[in-house]
Every structure is written in structure tokens, then in C-alpha cells.
Design a protein around this motif. Sequence first.
Motif, PDB file in Angstrom:
ATOM      1  N   GLU A  61     -11.751  38.246 -30.365  1.00 44.67           N
ATOM      2  CA  GLU A  61     -10.751  37.137 -30.682  1.00 44.67           C
ATOM      3  C   GLU A  61      -9.353  38.147 -29.967  1.00 44.67           C
ATOM      4  O   GLU A  61      -9.120  39.152 -30.552  1.00 44.67           O
ATOM      5  N   SER A  63      -5.074  37.232 -29.773  1.00 44.15           N
ATOM      6  CA  SER A  63      -4.078  36.392 -30.263  1.00 44.15           C
ATOM      7  C   SER A  63      -2.852  37.348 -29.742  1.00 44.15           C
ATOM      8  O   SER A  63      -2.801  38.647 -30.188  1.00 44.15           O
ATOM      9  N   GLN A  82      -4.185  32.690 -26.918  1.00 41.88           N
ATOM     10  CA  GLN A  82      -5.278  32.674 -28.104  1.00 41.88           C
ATOM     11  C   GLN A  82      -6.403  32.503 -27.289  1.00 41.88           C
ATOM     12  O   GLN A  82      -6.628  31.679 -26.528  1.00 41.88           O
TER      13      GLN A  82
END
Length: 180
Positions: A61, A63, A82
Motif C-alpha cells: 500500500e 500513499s 495512492q
Amino acid sequence: MKLLKEFTIQFVGLKLGKHQFEYQIGQEFFTHFGYEDFNDANIQVNVLFEKKTTLLELHFEISGIVNVYCDVTNEPYDQPIQNEFDLVVNFGDEYNDEEIDLLVIPHGEYELNIQQYIYELIVLAIPTKRVHPGIEDGTLKSEILDKLEELSPKIKEEKKDQEESDPRWNTLKQLLTDNK
């Protein structure tokens, strides 16, 4: 390409189960890859690494913010990004990365370098057309925008041209309404 040590996970010493890895990515990471589209970068990467008896699962992930140039005005601005990605690492006879989300590594391997996956995940998170947010909301003032407005074709919005039509069309329209 030289591998960066901080992105190498030595999974042989890890216990079975989930492990969390966090990375802070800056501009020097992209300089290492020779990627020059970013002026600056501040990206947080979280990797959930799950070691199982026969395979490894990774969930990436990302971001953060990258500073890029606008495609319309060439003004720099901060683009929020993101993205996420899942990778399954399996063991086999030889190295194979032909599949997008499946990596096969030889049985004797004890570590995995994930820098290429992080790099691609970040680069693919950038929109194909980069437009400064000030253009969309009208707050950006620049010479380029003024020149584009000056050179754009002028559209005449005269309602009487739309209302007046060729009288020959009226006869055809009457045929449509008569058939109903």
C-alpha cells in the motif's frame, strides 16, 4: 541495476505469520532508478508480508505526494497518489517473473528484494494527464493560461440560429408527427 539493501527482506529467519514493513520514499529513490519526472517525493509504503509454509504473500500500500509538472501549464504542483498491489511469491526450479502478481524464485533463496515492485507501483499511480488543481477550480493564474484563452477558438452562442431552421425541415418534422 544495483539493489538497495533496505528493500531486501530476508524471509528465512522470519517466523510463519504476518510481518509489517514500512518505508519512507523520497526523491533519492527515483534518482537511483534514473526516473526524472518527479521534482520531489514524499511517499509512505506499507508492506504486509505473510510467510506461509509453501509460499509468501505480500500486500503493498502506498500513499503520499509527488511534485510534478502540469501537462497544460508546466507549473509544478503536488500530486497526491495512492495505490495498492498484491504479490504471491512461490518457490520453483528457476526464477520466473512473467506473471504480474506471481513471482517464482528458486528453492534455495533466502531473501527477496521488493524495490522494483515499489517503484512500479508508485509510477503507475500517477495519472496519465497531470493537471494542476488550480486549473480545474480556476484559482491558478499564469501567462500560459491567459495565452491559451486568447488563442482558443471563440464559440458564438446565438440562440436565434438554433431556433431558426430551414423551412424544408418543418415539412419533414410534420411527417414524423402525422404518422403517430
